[in-house]
Design an enzyme around this catalytic site. Structure first.
Site, PDB file in Angstrom:
ATOM      1  N   SER A 229       0.822  -1.200   0.000  1.00  0.00           N
ATOM      2  CA  SER A 229       0.000   0.000   0.000  1.00  0.00           C
ATOM      3  C   SER A 229       0.861   1.256   0.000  1.00  0.00           C
ATOM      4  O   SER A 229       1.772   1.400   0.820  1.00  0.00           O
ATOM      5  CB  SER A 229      -0.893  -0.012   1.248  1.00  0.00           C
ATOM      6  OG  SER A 229      -1.314   1.282   1.601  1.00  0.00           O
TER       7      SER A 229
ATOM      8  N   LEU B  43      -0.108   4.125   1.017  1.00  0.00           N
ATOM      9  CA  LEU B  43      -0.337   4.771   2.305  1.00  0.00           C
ATOM     10  C   LEU B  43       0.504   4.130   3.396  1.00  0.00           C
ATOM     11  O   LEU B  43       1.149   4.819   4.192  1.00  0.00           O
ATOM     12  CB  LEU B  43      -1.825   4.700   2.671  1.00  0.00           C
ATOM     13  CG  LEU B  43      -2.194   5.187   4.078  1.00  0.00           C
ATOM     14  CD1 LEU B  43      -1.775   6.629   4.286  1.00  0.00           C
ATOM     15  CD2 LEU B  43      -3.691   5.001   4.336  1.00  0.00           C
TER      16      LEU B  43
ATOM     17  N   ASP C 119       1.054  10.784   1.994  1.00  0.00           N
ATOM     18  CA  ASP C 119       0.596   9.928   0.903  1.00  0.00           C
ATOM     19  C   ASP C 119       0.257  10.809  -0.295  1.00  0.00           C
ATOM     20  O   ASP C 119      -0.903  10.982  -0.668  1.00  0.00           O
ATOM     21  CB  ASP C 119      -0.625   9.131   1.369  1.00  0.00           C
ATOM     22  CG  ASP C 119      -1.083   8.106   0.350  1.00  0.00           C
ATOM     23  OD1 ASP C 119      -0.263   7.702  -0.491  1.00  0.00           O
ATOM     24  OD2 ASP C 119      -2.269   7.721   0.393  1.00  0.00           O
TER      25      ASP C 119
ATOM     26  N   ASP D 174      -0.136   3.978  -7.201  1.00  0.00           N
ATOM     27  CA  ASP D 174      -0.883   5.236  -7.303  1.00  0.00           C
ATOM     28  C   ASP D 174      -1.044   5.607  -8.778  1.00  0.00           C
ATOM     29  O   ASP D 174      -1.445   4.777  -9.565  1.00  0.00           O
ATOM     30  CB  ASP D 174      -0.194   6.342  -6.502  1.00  0.00           C
ATOM     31  CG  ASP D 174      -0.132   6.021  -5.013  1.00  0.00           C
ATOM     32  OD1 ASP D 174      -1.090   5.428  -4.512  1.00  0.00           O
ATOM     33  OD2 ASP D 174       0.870   6.352  -4.365  1.00  0.00           O
TER      34      ASP D 174
ATOM     35  N   GLU E 189      -3.848   3.895 -10.762  1.00  0.00           N
ATOM     36  CA  GLU E 189      -5.093   4.645 -10.607  1.00  0.00           C
ATOM     37  C   GLU E 189      -5.115   5.885 -11.489  1.00  0.00           C
ATOM     38  O   GLU E 189      -4.070   6.431 -11.860  1.00  0.00           O
ATOM     39  CB  GLU E 189      -5.318   5.039  -9.152  1.00  0.00           C
ATOM     40  CG  GLU E 189      -4.363   6.090  -8.617  1.00  0.00           C
ATOM     41  CD  GLU E 189      -4.619   6.427  -7.152  1.00  0.00           C
ATOM     42  OE1 GLU E 189      -4.692   7.625  -6.847  1.00  0.00           O
ATOM     43  OE2 GLU E 189      -4.712   5.497  -6.332  1.00  0.00           O
TER      44      GLU E 189
ATOM     45  N   ASN F 141      -4.966  11.050  -1.097  1.00  0.00           N
ATOM     46  CA  ASN F 141      -5.546   9.836  -0.546  1.00  0.00           C
ATOM     47  C   ASN F 141      -7.057   9.845  -0.742  1.00  0.00           C
ATOM     48  O   ASN F 141      -7.713  10.885  -0.572  1.00  0.00           O
ATOM     49  CB  ASN F 141      -5.201   9.719   0.945  1.00  0.00           C
ATOM     50  CG  ASN F 141      -5.669   8.412   1.532  1.00  0.00           C
ATOM     51  OD1 ASN F 141      -6.820   8.258   1.914  1.00  0.00           O
ATOM     52  ND2 ASN F 141      -4.774   7.448   1.600  1.00  0.00           N
ATOM     53  N   SER F 142      -7.602   8.692  -1.084  1.00  0.00           N
ATOM     54  CA  SER F 142      -9.019   8.593  -1.425  1.00  0.00           C
ATOM     55  C   SER F 142      -9.948   9.020  -0.295  1.00  0.00           C
ATOM     56  O   SER F 142     -11.088   9.424  -0.553  1.00  0.00           O
ATOM     57  CB  SER F 142      -9.352   7.155  -1.835  1.00  0.00           C
ATOM     58  OG  SER F 142      -8.565   6.744  -2.929  1.00  0.00           O
TER      59      SER F 142
ATOM     60  N   ARG G  68      -7.355   1.065 -11.760  1.00  0.00           N
ATOM     61  CA  ARG G  68      -8.231   1.559 -10.696  1.00  0.00           C
ATOM     62  C   ARG G  68      -8.780   2.933 -11.072  1.00  0.00           C
ATOM     63  O   ARG G  68      -8.019   3.829 -11.437  1.00  0.00           O
ATOM     64  CB  ARG G  68      -7.439   1.652  -9.395  1.00  0.00           C
ATOM     65  CG  ARG G  68      -8.058   2.476  -8.281  1.00  0.00           C
ATOM     66  CD  ARG G  68      -7.205   2.354  -7.038  1.00  0.00           C
ATOM     67  NE  ARG G  68      -7.431   3.390  -6.060  1.00  0.00           N
ATOM     68  CZ  ARG G  68      -6.851   3.421  -4.860  1.00  0.00           C
ATOM     69  NH1 ARG G  68      -5.990   2.468  -4.522  1.00  0.00           N
ATOM     70  NH2 ARG G  68      -7.100   4.400  -4.007  1.00  0.00           N
TER      71      ARG G  68
ATOM     72  N   HIS H  48     -13.042   2.128  -7.100  1.00  0.00           N
ATOM     73  CA  HIS H  48     -12.923   2.459  -5.684  1.00  0.00           C
ATOM     74  C   HIS H  48     -14.145   3.226  -5.200  1.00  0.00           C
ATOM     75  O   HIS H  48     -14.722   4.035  -5.936  1.00  0.00           O
ATOM     76  CB  HIS H  48     -11.661   3.296  -5.454  1.00  0.00           C
ATOM     77  CG  HIS H  48     -11.126   3.205  -4.070  1.00  0.00           C
ATOM     78  ND1 HIS H  48     -10.276   4.130  -3.522  1.00  0.00           N
ATOM     79  CD2 HIS H  48     -11.325   2.279  -3.102  1.00  0.00           C
ATOM     80  CE1 HIS H  48      -9.961   3.778  -2.303  1.00  0.00           C
ATOM     81  NE2 HIS H  48     -10.603   2.662  -2.016  1.00  0.00           N
TER      82      HIS H  48
END
Length: 295
Positions: free
Chosen positions: A53, A55, A65, A95, A122, A130-131, A166, A197
């Site tokens: 990840s 993050l 991040d 990412d 993504e 960050n999402s 993504r 996501h």
């Protein structure tokens, strides 16, 4: 067997497992692992894959991040996991791969060489957000850039590494049809799997995504926002891979915080009522399975 051949075998097994999961309406389970400790726990718990990840790795290095990580930072983690969890596929969160075609090419080359079985790209703009962040807002990259980045990744990885595309469309407030349109575009561009996501805490948005997905390309989900939906339910809904992206790091942080608070209150890590600690031998055996300890 050479390293390259071993990596190709692991990637092929992951592809076969995803196809089988898609056909059987079951879900593989991947878990975030940023260290050998996490990898060992994942193996013993029976997870099917590891997730590197962005993050978790950023947090472990004390970095935001926000695209601060480079390919070598991630490759180092992949190498560690390869030593600790040989045979378990490693999926890397890259990412937006630095926001350009040239940087995507390097991410693909370095991480494939390090042993990654799959890369997840993504469609966010550089620098990424960050999402789940509220202090900044995620924005979407142009679809054409994502398509070109996928092509660059495929060029450098050939068929050795799976590509997961993504889309952050739902994270950015877009509609499900818009998210699906992007997802289908990415599959046409060569993605081996798709991750749509969602931060909808009810999980309804994710289930609607699975119900509307009409491609044979496997569908992936990250249920951080809706943990009450387990892998069995998500598999039956149509997801072939469920990624628990950062739960181990969050569990470790909670346990360390509790242990520190107990020590501050009692002056001892072993005083009654405190959180349990692994024994020294267990710690030694992460790096040396034959190690023994008197404690």
């Amino acid at each position: 067997m050479t390293v390259a051949v071993e990596e190709a075998v692991v990637s092929s097994r992951l592809a076969q497992s995803l196809s089988r999961a898609e056909a059987e309406r079951t879900a593989l389970r991947a878990v975030g692992a940023a260290s050998a400790l996490s990898a060992r726990v994942a193996i013993e718990a029976g997870f099917d894959a590891l997730w590197v990840s962005g993050l978790e790795v950023s947090t472990s290095l004390g970095l935001p991040d926000e695209n601060v990580l480079g390919p070598r930072d991630l490759a180092d983690v992949v190498s560690v996991l390869g030593r600790s969890a040989a045979g378990l596929p490693v999926i890397v969160d890259i990412d937006n791969a630095g926001g350009s075609v040239a940087t995507a090419h390097r991410f693909g080359a370095d991480l494939t060489a390090a042993g990654a079985a799959a890369l997840c790209l993504e469609d966010s703009t550089y620098p990424k957000v960050n999402s789940f962040a509220e202090h900044r807002h995620q924005q979407l990259a142009e679809t054409a850039l994502m398509v070109d980045q996928l092509a660059a990744l495929r060029e450098v990885t050939a068929t050795q590494t799976l590509l997961i595309a993504r889309t952050e469309m739902l994270i950015c407030g877009g509609t499900l049809p818009e998210a699906l349109e992007r997802a289908h575009t990415y599959t046409e561009a060569g993605a081996d799997a798709v991750l749509v996501h969602s931060k909808d805490r009810s999980g309804t948005q994710a289930l609607e995504t699975a119900a509307a997905w009409n491609s044979r390309v496997p569908l992936v989900t990250v249920p951080t926002a809706f943990p009450h939906h387990g892998p069995k339910q998500l598999g039956e809904a149509g997801f072939s891979l469920v990624i628990y992206a950062n739960q181990f790091t969050r569990a470790a942080l909670a346990a360390m915080t509790a242990a520190a608070a107990h020590f501050a209150a009692t002056g001892s890590f072993s005083a009654p009522g405190g959180p349990p600690l692994a024994d020294v031998q267990t710690l030694l055996r992460i790096g040396n399975p034959s190690a023994r300890s008197c404690l």
